[in-house]
Scaffold this active site. Structure first.
Site, PDB file in Angstrom:
ATOM      1  CD  GLU A   1      -8.789 -97.808  16.665  1.00  0.00           C
ATOM      2  OE1 GLU A   1      -9.642 -97.408  17.796  1.00  0.00           O
ATOM      3  OE2 GLU A   1      -7.873 -97.031  17.171  1.00  0.00           O
TER       4      GLU A   1
ATOM      5  CB  ALA B   1     -14.684 -87.600  25.441  1.00  0.00           C
TER       6      ALA B   1
ATOM      7  CE1 TYR C   1      -6.131 -91.463  26.020  1.00  0.00           C
ATOM      8  CE2 TYR C   1      -7.987 -90.945  27.501  1.00  0.00           C
ATOM      9  CZ  TYR C   1      -7.227 -91.292  25.777  1.00  0.00           C
ATOM     10  OH  TYR C   1      -7.680 -90.208  24.812  1.00  0.00           O
TER      11      TYR C   1
ATOM     12  CG  HIS D   1      -5.757 -87.630  28.781  1.00  0.00           C
ATOM     13  ND1 HIS D   1      -5.643 -86.575  28.148  1.00  0.00           N
ATOM     14  CD2 HIS D   1      -7.407 -87.728  27.432  1.00  0.00           C
ATOM     15  CE1 HIS D   1      -5.536 -86.166  26.682  1.00  0.00           C
ATOM     16  NE2 HIS D   1      -6.772 -86.940  26.879  1.00  0.00           N
TER      17      HIS D   1
END
Length: 290
Positions: free
Chosen positions: A17, A121, A142, A146
């Site tokens: 990334e 999302a 996560y 989260h």
């Protein structure tokens, strides 16, 4: 090429990334990083939204650079600070740039910029699926829950909504304790989430990364890495070596346990990616049979 197809042919997917420079910044640095990362033959490179609060303004530009280097890009798209027309414009720009894969994210909330159209999302995933564009859609998850979720079970229920909306694979938030990932995987499989999940690994190799990443991510810091930080915090070369060693150890353990892949958060640092890739390349070749 859709990234979901890569998972069908590989037991362990490997990706990086990167993030775009600020709108007025020169592209020399990021172009050099992409060139070096592409030589490592990752399965894809994800490109975050632009730095400096500029939304998605350079994501398509950098994603196209990645594609021009022969690597499939995964472009991040956020929604919580955007209206539908803004997201539609972003999708059009990505499509015109030949981008086929997107990572659908809520994004960080900005005070005074709450979207009238999106709150979560899963709503963005639904919008992309009905936009008329045929993107392959990934999403985030996560392992520790989260930060805004009441608990991990509630967070997994919300994750199921995203997946059911049309997500093909998941990338995890960074974590430093593999047991959190293994527990999370058991829980999401019980919840009926059966798509591939890549483990997100962040090598802690610089002290400014240590301070920033830990404060922003809220990730749990195991005693082993806490000792590492304490011992080498003000010794840059030793911290670099220790951080690479810790990340390598995490990756070996994850792949040994059957993780579907590793998503390496390299902070545009190609040298770190090169070091770690050298350490684990033989393992990936063995797992993937090539």
């Amino acid at each position: 090429m859709y990234i979901s197809e890569i998972f069908k042919h590989k037991k362990a997917v490997y990706s990086f990334e990167i993030f775009p420079p600020k709108p007025t910044a020169d592209l020399t640095g990021i172009t050099d990083a992409i060139e070096r990362l592409s030589r490592l033959s990752p399965d894809y490179i994800s490109v975050t939204c632009s730095a400096g609060g500029s939304g998605n303004s350079r994501t398509a530009e950098i994603s196209k650079l990645v594609k021009n280097h022969g690597i499939e890009p995964l472009a991040h798209v956020t929604c919580v600070n955007s209206e539908k027309k803004d997201v539609a414009r972003t999708l059009q720009e990505l499509s015109l740039s030949g981008i086929e894969n997107v990572l659908a994210l809520r994004g960080d909330r900005v005070e005074g910029m709450q979207s009238p159209d999106f709150s979560y999302a899963n709503e963005l995933v639904e919008f992309i699926k009905t936009s008329g564009y045929t993107f392959d859609i990934a999403a985030a998850c996560y392992p520790e829950g989260h930060p805004e979720s009441a608990d991990l079970v509630s967070d997994i229920r919300n994750l199921k909504r995203k997946v059911d909306a049309g997500v093909t694979h998941l990338n995890t938030q960074l974590f430093f304790d593999n047991e959190d990932f293994f527990r999370f995987m058991d829980m999401i499989r019980l919840a009926g989430i059966d798509i591939p999940v890549q483990a997100g690994i962040m090598p802690l190799v610089k002290k400014n990364h240590v301070d920033r990443i830990i404060s922003l991510s809220g990730a749990k810091i195991p005693a082993k890495i806490s000792r590492m930080i304490s011992r080498f915090y003000d010794k840059p070369e030793s911290l670099m070596e220790a951080g690479i060693a810790y990340a390598t150890d995490q990756i070996v353990d994850l792949i040994s346990a059957g993780a579907a892949g590793i998503h390496l958060y390299v902070m545009n640092n190609a040298s770190v990616a090169e070091r770690i890739t050298e350490n684990i390349s033989g393992i990936f070749k063995d797992v993937n049979g090539n």
